[in-house]
Write a protein that holds these residues in place. Structure first.
Motif, PDB file in Angstrom:
ATOM      1  N   LEU A  16      31.042  39.897  54.274  1.00  0.00           N
ATOM      2  CA  LEU A  16      32.101  39.653  55.260  1.00  0.00           C
ATOM      3  C   LEU A  16      31.760  38.485  56.183  1.00  0.00           C
ATOM      4  CD1 LEU A  16      33.055  43.340  56.135  1.00  0.00           C
ATOM      5  CD2 LEU A  16      34.385  41.720  54.792  1.00  0.00           C
ATOM      6  N   HIS A  49      33.337  47.958  58.595  1.00  0.00           N
ATOM      7  CA  HIS A  49      34.460  47.288  57.934  1.00  0.00           C
ATOM      8  C   HIS A  49      34.407  47.454  56.413  1.00  0.00           C
ATOM      9  CE1 HIS A  49      35.535  45.577  61.727  1.00  0.00           C
ATOM     10  NE2 HIS A  49      34.336  45.039  61.874  1.00  0.00           N
ATOM     11  N   LEU A  51      35.449  45.942  52.564  1.00  0.00           N
ATOM     12  CA  LEU A  51      35.753  44.687  51.868  1.00  0.00           C
ATOM     13  C   LEU A  51      37.002  44.929  51.031  1.00  0.00           C
ATOM     14  CD1 LEU A  51      35.010  41.793  50.969  1.00  0.00           C
ATOM     15  CD2 LEU A  51      33.675  42.841  49.118  1.00  0.00           C
ATOM     16  N   GLN A  88      42.210  40.663  57.190  1.00  0.00           N
ATOM     17  CA  GLN A  88      40.807  40.329  56.976  1.00  0.00           C
ATOM     18  C   GLN A  88      40.684  38.842  56.696  1.00  0.00           C
ATOM     19  OE1 GLN A  88      42.242  43.025  54.881  1.00  0.00           O
ATOM     20  NE2 GLN A  88      43.400  41.309  54.081  1.00  0.00           N
ATOM     21  N   GLU A  91      38.311  38.035  51.130  1.00  0.00           N
ATOM     22  CA  GLU A  91      38.521  39.141  50.198  1.00  0.00           C
ATOM     23  C   GLU A  91      37.913  38.757  48.850  1.00  0.00           C
ATOM     24  OE1 GLU A  91      42.756  39.492  50.303  1.00  0.00           O
ATOM     25  OE2 GLU A  91      43.093  37.869  48.875  1.00  0.00           O
TER      26      GLU A  91
END
Length: 486
Positions: A16, A49, A51, A88, A91
């Motif tokens: 991330l 978080h 993914l 987000q 990705e």
RNA sequence: UCCUCUUUAGCUCAGCUGGUUAGAGCAUUUGACUGUUAAUCAAAGGGUCCUUGGUUCGAGCCCAAGAAGGGGAGCCA
């Protein structure tokens, strides 16, 4: 199976943070949700978080798609790109999905892994699965960070960790009921002539228990190594049924030669500020999540039970502001003249010097009167332990407690009685068997010096930093009266 | 250990004054849709009303005992 470790394998927290440079990587984790037959929210425990892994359904076998279920373990290989969606930054455009461990939705439905909100009580019933929820993942990462910060602080300050025993042969540590330990046959123990059990035939040839504190042994080590700390499990067989007590908990007990009580308070305050700030700096995402969780929870509560400030603000406040130091005698005056005392709103009315403070009084001082952490010191000797150093007034001892909002007592400590004769007399007065603690007393004969220390309940610290309201929710497998499941 | 509250679908809960076949949302399954973010839409399946005993023509609801869990107190960290 192409699943041996290699350079393209990444933990999701690293992924991330990476640039969306289309490099091929593989991640492994557990499916949190699978939306639209296209978006896998994947979590591997490295961060709060997920993914987002994007798959083109036509490119994958239906048998694979059918097994991408919530809670299943998968390995996803693909290229990291900028995300088209707004939720987000990056990705993973998946080229390959391998099911590592299946999860049948009909079975998952019966557990807390089912994708919906669950109460903390329900999560407790399935403690083996709860670390896979957002809340527990966050709490346990913060717990681990705090544990590391504690060692880091003391090591950097030149303390040595002392591994004090978990099994103790003395039952006079005075900190509470103990768990007895024995290898004797409970149905047919060897009996003395007077009918009592003959512990001479037991494993240690005497009665033994699980430790309630490593303090007394830590003191002996402070007399050699100068400054030491313990950090280990502690056991209390008290029948305490509260949100702040465990039968098995972890305690930190620094002990420092040549420190008086003022230095002890300085150490405790500096230490707490350090570890709280460490968690704030190193678990920012988890604490942000926990802050939002707390805010949601507060919305269900009446106004007067809500947290006075958001979690991160509260933690920053601790780091920046000095704790208020108040003597027991001053505290009694404040409480005597307080509104709830005069209006008889307290369950226990404060009438005279010498009374033990109840939690309602501690809460008043911390939450209403001072509105910050409070260190109370110089307590009446009568209500404190035998090893605390007697002041010249002969009425008070050099003891201190640190009181925190919402938690109550987080630290209890004292300057220890270093004078042989005074300690011997106090042990006699308070009916402490000299035969049990001969070594503790004898230490005072060989270069005895002023020394101090304190105990900090690790779970209470974790509660404070995570904002969790029940100590059972900040330890993996809580041990409480009537409960040792898992 | 004491005080207090709770226990109904996998979960969170509603269920009136004791009265026919116990409901909702979420979750699950199936279908539709396919750049979603707690996706959405439609349908379906899913119940030892915590347990035992009692009162009653009739109990999810009333009474008694017990069990489990929550909150508070004491003890403490």
């Amino acid at each position: 199976m192409p699943l041996v470790y290699n350079i393209t394998m990444k933990r999701i927290n690293q992924v991330l943070e990476s640039e969306p440079n289309h490099a091929e990587i593989t991640v492994r984790g557990w499916v949190r949700s699978f939306r639209n037959d296209r978006f896998i929210a994947l979590n591997d425990g490295s961060t709060i978080h997920n993914l987002q892994c994007v798959i083109e359904p036509a490119d994958h076998d239906q048998s694979i798609l059918d097994e991408i279920n919530v809670a299943a373990a998968v390995a996803v290989t693909g290229h990291l790109t900028e995300s088209e969606g707004s939720g987000q930054r990056v990705e993973l455009q998946a080229t390959k999905v391998v099911i590592l461990g299946k999860a049948d939705p009909e079975d998952v439905k019966l557990t807390i892994l089912s994708p919906k909100r669950h109460s903390l009580e329900k999560l407790r019933e399935q403690a083996h699965l709860r670390v896979r929820t957002n809340t527990f993942g966050a709490v346990m990462r913060v717990r681990a960070a705090l544990s590391f910060a504690i060692h880091k602080y003391f090591q950097e300050k030149g303390f040595y960790q002392a591994h004090t025993p978990i099994i103790t042969g003395s039952d006079a540590e005075g900190a509470g009921e103990m768990f007895r330990l024995s290898t004797l046959d409970p149905k047919n123990p060897p009996i003395n002539e007077d009918g009592s059990i003959n512990y001479k035939e037991d494993f240690f040839e005497k009665e033994s228990n699980l430790t309630v504190s490593g303090q007394l042994e830590a003191e002996t080590y402070a007399m050699g190594l100068g400054q030491v700390y313990t950090f280990g499990p502690t056991f209390r067989a008290e029948n305490s049924n509260t949100s702040r007590h465990l039968a098995e908990f972890w305690m930190i007990e620094p002990e420092v030669a040549f420190n008086d009580l003022d230095a002890n308070m300085d150490l405790a305050e500096d230490f707490i500020k350090y570890v709280v700030s460490y968690a704030l700096d190193n678990c920012a995402d988890d604490i942000e999540f926990l802050e939002n969780r707390l805010e949601q929870e507060d919305k269900q509560k009446p106004q007067n039970e809500r947290s006075p400030m958001p979690l991160r603000e509260k933690l920053k406040f601790i780091g920046k502001n000095n704790f208020k130091r108040v003597s027991y005698t001053e505290a009694i005056d404040i409480l005597k003249n307080s509104k709830p005392n005069k209006n008889k709103k307290f369950k226990y009315i404060i009438e005279e010097w010498g009374a033990d403070l109840q939690s309602e009084h501690e809460r008043y001082l911390v939450e209403k009167h001072f509105e910050c952490p409070v260190i109370l010191f110089d307590y009446p000797a009568k209500i404190k332990a035998f090893y605390m150093r007697l002041n010249d007034d002969k009425k008070t001892v050099r003891a201190m407690d640190i009181l925190f909002p919402g938690i109550g007592e987080i630290v209890g400590g004292s300057q220890r009685e270093e004078r042989y004769d005074v300690l011997k007399q106090k042990m006699a007065d308070m009916h402490i068997e000299e035969a049990e603690l001969w070594w503790y007393l004898e230490m005072r004969k060989f270069g005895s010096v002023v020394h101090s220390g304190f105990g900090l309940g690790f779970e209470r610290l974790v509660m404070f930093v995570t904002g969790m309201g029940n100590v059972r929710d900040v330890i993996p497998y809580p041990r409480t009266p009537g409960n040792a499941e898992f």
